[in-house]
Design a protein around this motif. Structure first.
Motif, short mmCIF file in Angstrom:
data_model
loop_
_atom_site.label_atom_id
_atom_site.label_comp_id
_atom_site.label_asym_id
_atom_site.label_seq_id
_atom_site.Cartn_x
_atom_site.Cartn_y
_atom_site.Cartn_z
N TYR A 175 35.33 66.44 46.12
CA TYR A 175 36.44 65.48 46.05
C TYR A 175 35.96 64.03 46.18
O TYR A 175 36.73 63.15 46.55
N THR A 176 34.69 63.80 45.86
CA THR A 176 34.19 62.43 45.74
C THR A 176 34.08 62.02 44.28
O THR A 176 33.67 60.90 43.98
N LYS A 177 34.45 62.91 43.39
CA LYS A 177 34.41 62.62 41.95
C LYS A 177 35.55 61.67 41.58
O LYS A 177 36.41 61.38 42.42
N PRO A 178 35.59 61.17 40.37
CA PRO A 178 36.65 60.23 39.99
C PRO A 178 38.05 60.77 40.28
O PRO A 178 38.31 61.97 40.12
N MET A 179 38.94 59.89 40.70
CA MET A 179 40.27 60.28 41.13
C MET A 179 41.04 61.01 40.03
O MET A 179 41.79 61.95 40.30
N GLU A 180 40.86 60.59 38.79
CA GLU A 180 41.58 61.24 37.69
C GLU A 180 41.13 62.70 37.55
O GLU A 180 41.93 63.59 37.26
N PHE A 181 39.82 62.94 37.76
CA PHE A 181 39.28 64.30 37.70
C PHE A 181 39.89 65.15 38.81
O PHE A 181 40.29 66.30 38.59
N ILE A 182 39.98 64.59 40.01
CA ILE A 182 40.52 65.33 41.16
C ILE A 182 41.99 65.66 40.94
O ILE A 182 42.44 66.78 41.19
N LEU A 183 42.77 64.68 40.44
CA LEU A 183 44.19 64.91 40.21
C LEU A 183 44.39 66.00 39.17
O LEU A 183 45.25 66.88 39.33
N ASP A 184 43.59 65.98 38.12
CA ASP A 184 43.69 67.02 37.10
C ASP A 184 43.35 68.39 37.67
O ASP A 184 44.01 69.39 37.37
N LYS A 185 42.35 68.45 38.53
CA LYS A 185 41.94 69.71 39.18
C LYS A 185 43.07 70.24 40.07
O LYS A 185 43.39 71.43 40.06
N LEU A 186 43.70 69.34 40.84
CA LEU A 186 44.79 69.75 41.72
C LEU A 186 45.98 70.26 40.91
O LEU A 186 46.65 71.22 41.31
N LYS A 187 46.25 69.63 39.79
CA LYS A 187 47.35 70.09 38.93
C LYS A 187 47.07 71.49 38.39
O LYS A 187 47.97 72.33 38.31
N GLN A 188 45.81 71.74 38.02
CA GLN A 188 45.45 73.07 37.52
C GLN A 188 45.63 74.12 38.62
O GLN A 188 46.14 75.21 38.36
N TYR A 189 45.19 73.79 39.83
CA TYR A 189 45.35 74.73 40.95
C TYR A 189 46.83 75.01 41.22
O TYR A 189 47.23 76.15 41.43
#
Length: 431
Positions: A175-189
């Protein structure tokens, strides 16, 4: 001289070219083979990891993480399995500690803790080194009957009763990766967990503003420290290594108590589960689950991801105070897990404090401010011990019904409310 046991490291990765090489470096000297299962990477992950001569590379694509884990496990030849993700990096003390852990073949598995970095290299979600939310089983003996379940947040089942805490820590960089990447990952989960609209309308700024963050106090692990400096962070103090004498004393105690624990477990009926076990309130005849590897705990796991097969127990008992430690949106996950592991026709019981009666008693001067705060909000304790929400009978009933339970029992005594929900025997009954 007795041959030391072999250790297999077990990874399954997808697009982990940034951190996976450092993860492997952190455990390279203590394992005999490194099984890597690639789940469809499109970056340079394979190219970078193939540089390590201990790596055995396999390809297997699926959306089911337990399927990936079981495939990786099937390829491991070691006596012990070290399960690790590509964005997790251990501190150097693992090189001294792991050989000691594997000496104790009477112990079935070990947990470790991790620092969950949150939207930056200088902040974490943990509130302390021993924050129980960030603890998991990472090392276990490779024996028949062990397998992973749950397609999203996979859990290991089939372990014996002797589970010990290694005292080790790693750093989680996902969760230190770019915020847009994290948000997309959370949406997938969220979508995979049946709540596709949970993050609808949220932006990266919303996540950052609402994040639970405390300063990360330590230097980063030795193998990744220079890379982290290149990214602009060089703070923190050295993390103290594990006290080896203290570790051996603790493991000797676990081994000495194992036989008694096995006998006690054999005497249990094994058809009921009590969650959030405490030594002064555990029920005889029940199995007990807790996040902490305590001597009286049969199953070590997170209530949001219980390492138990579907349809296992006749009844499951959940203390409401434990649910209230979770963020509100996680309570549904926990109740769905309780529903999943309960047999058809079985019952889930949830006990909560009656907030209305407590408020009335406070207004009438029957309890003081300290007692009111402790009952409803967990007192003045910091971190995750403090309640993140307060449940009442209406909200709890609704959440249990949304899980799929038929709430058919309500018991009231003093300040306690207990709701009982039965799992339908036929899906058609949901009507």
């Amino acid at each position: 001289m007795e041959t030391p046991p072999k250790i297999s490291a077990m990874y399954y990765v997808k697009n982990e070219e940034e951190f996976a090489p450092y993860s492997i470096l952190s455990i390279y000297n203590v394992v005999d083979e490194i099984v890597v299962v690639d789940n469809g990477s499109t970056d340079r992950t394979r190219e970078r990891l193939s540089e390590f001569d201990k790596v055995c590379w396999f390809e297997y694509q699926t959306e089911d993480f337990s399927e990936l884990a079981n495939f990786a496990l099937s390829k491991c030849r070691g006596d012990w399995i070290l399960k690790i993700d590509g964005d997790e990096v251990f501190y150097r003390d693992i090189e001294e500690v792991l050989p000691v852990l594997t000496e104790y073949d009477q112990i079935d598995a070990y947990t470790c803790r991790f620092f969950h970095l949150n939207f930056g290299l200088d902040s974490m979600q943990n509130v302390s080194d021993d924050d129980g939310r960030f603890q998991r089983i990472f090392l276990f003996q490779n024996r028949p009957g062990r397998k992973f379940i749950n397609p999203l947040h996979e859990s290991l089942i089939g372990l014996g009763p002797a589970i010990a805490d290694s005292g080790l820590h790693y750093v989680h960089y996902g969760y230190t990766k770019p915020m847009e990447f994290i948000l997309d990952k959370l949406k997938q989960y969220a979508s995979k967990m049946g709540d596709p609209y949970f993050y609808e309308g949220r932006t990266a700024n919303h996540l950052l503003e609402q994040a639970e963050r405390t300063p990360f106090p330590y230097e980063h692990p030795e193998v990744i420290k220079e890379y982290i400096k290149q990214k602009g962070y060089s703070g923190g103090t050295p993390k103290p290594p594990k006290d080896m004498q203290q570790l051996r004393h603790y493991l000797d105690h676990i081994v000495a108590s194992k036989h008694t624990k096995v006998e006690e477990k054999q005497e249990k009926q094994g058809n009921s589960l009590e969650i959030g076990a405490l030594p002064n309130c555990i029920s005889p005849g029940f199995e007990h689950l807790d996040l902490r590897p305590l001597p009286y705990v049969d199953i070590v796991g997170d209530i949001r991801n219980i390492p138990v097969e579907d349809n296992t127990y006749e009844q499951v008992i959940v203390p409401g105070y434990l649910l209230e430690h979770l963020p509100y949106h996680d309570i549904g996950k926990a109740l769905r897990e309780c529903f999943r592991i309960t047999k058809e026709g079985g019952k889930v019981y949830v006990r909560i404090y009656d907030g209305l009666k407590i408020a009335e008693a406070y207004a009438a001067g029957e309890i003081n401010n300290e007692s009111f705060n402790k009952l409803l909000f967990g007192g003045d304790r910091e971190g995750w011990e403090r309640h993140r929400c307060v449940l009442d009978r209406v909200i709890l009933r609704k959440m249990m019904e949304m899980t799929g339970l038929k709430v058919d029992m309500e018991y009231n005594q003093h300040w306690i409310i207990e709701l009982g929900g039965t799992k339908y025997t036929h899906f058609s009954e949901l009507g």
